[in-house]
Design an enzyme around this catalytic site. Structure first.
Site, PDB file in Angstrom:
ATOM      1  CB  CYS A  74      -0.928   0.000   1.211  1.00 30.89           C
ATOM      2  SG  CYS A  74      -1.887   1.519   1.370  1.00 30.89           S
ATOM      3  CB  CYS A 218      -5.033   3.944  -4.212  1.00 24.53           C
ATOM      4  SG  CYS A 218      -4.269   2.325  -4.436  1.00 24.53           S
TER       5      CYS A 218
END
Length: 274
Positions: A74, A218
């Site tokens: 991530c 993101c």
């Protein structure tokens, strides 16, 4: 259990330092993440992020999504843990190596709470992404609910389906996102990015994250967007990716690592009762 609430452009995490005291070693992390990430009955977050000891890097990062699934990587979380680690353990050390399920990731902590991350080279082979197509996964047609999209698949350690559209105003993210995420073409599901090109140096993106749903930002997704856009000839090497939570800055030269730069913010710290 002590924790920090952190976010990268509104993609928010409950960060727990397990480097010295492994309080969660015998806990079911999937169940714990679901409880902690609940925005009404828990702390509220897109994911639970753990810092753990590592034998081959400065530390290891694990990410458990709000649905209890584990993510390989991530981009927003790695910026958060990099800032935390430097401030907590070694303010003089700005360049780190972090072990993840996607391999060793190398963040560099800059001034003004900004972090630059070597995201590694993108993975473009279908079987390694993975995506169930034989050909190069570029501009592949995909139909959901009678709507035809064309996606380009990229892995940044986790799978992404990047879809360029004329206007994001027409995209119903909550409608199409989960159906593309779980489409049979993606054996391990996929993250989904809808992209509107503003110029060769700027794009606007909506993100549907695998395991977390619609998020404000993101990092791996922004990276995948620029890779896909470069492959298709739409974008230049340096691109501002405008997400609902703010902008990330991505650089990618063909054949090299992707570099992502963005903020990492500490919101508050507290204690969660296990």
């Amino acid at each position: 259990m002590e924790f920090l609430k952190m976010h990268g452009l509104g993609n928010d995490f409950v960060v727990v330092d397990e480097i010295k005291n492994q309080n969660l070693v015998n806990k079911n992390l999937s169940d714990l993440a679901k409880k902690i990430c609940d925005r009404r009955f828990g702390i509220g977050a897109d994911g639970l992020v753990l810092l753990l000891p590592s034998e081959k890097a400065d530390f290891k990062m694990r990410i458990i999504n709000s649905d209890g699934s584990e993510a390989e990587m991530c981009g927003n979380a790695i910026r958060c843990v990099a800032r935390y680690y430097v401030e907590k353990y070694n303010p003089a050390k700005k360049q780190l190596e972090v072990e993840t399920l996607a391999g060793i990731i190398k963040p560099e902590v800059l001034e003004n709470n900004m972090v630059r991350v070597d995201m590694g080279r993108p993975i473009l082979k279908p079987q390694e992404i993975p995506v169930a197509v034989e050909e190069e996964p570029v501009n592949i047609p995909l139909e959901v609910l009678g709507q035809k999209f064309y996606f380009t698949a990229v892995s940044m350690g986790n799978p992404h389906a990047v879809i360029f559209v004329d206007s994001l105003a027409k995209i119903e993210l909550e409608k199409y996102g989960p159906l593309i995420e779980t489409h049979p073409l993606f054996p391990r599901k996929t993250n989904v990015e809808f992209v509107e090109i503003l110029s060769p140096a700027k794009v606007k993106v909506f993100v549907w994250e695998r395991g977390a749903g619609a998020t404000l930002a993101c990092g791996t997704g922004a990276s995948a967007v620029v890779v896909a856009g470069r492959i298709l000839g739409h974008l230049q090497e340096d691109v501002e990716v405008v997400l609902p939570g703010g902008s990330l800055f991505i650089n990618w030269v063909f054949g090299e690592s992707v570099y992502m730069t963005g903020p990492a913010e500490i919101v508050f710290k507290g204690e969660y009762f296990l």
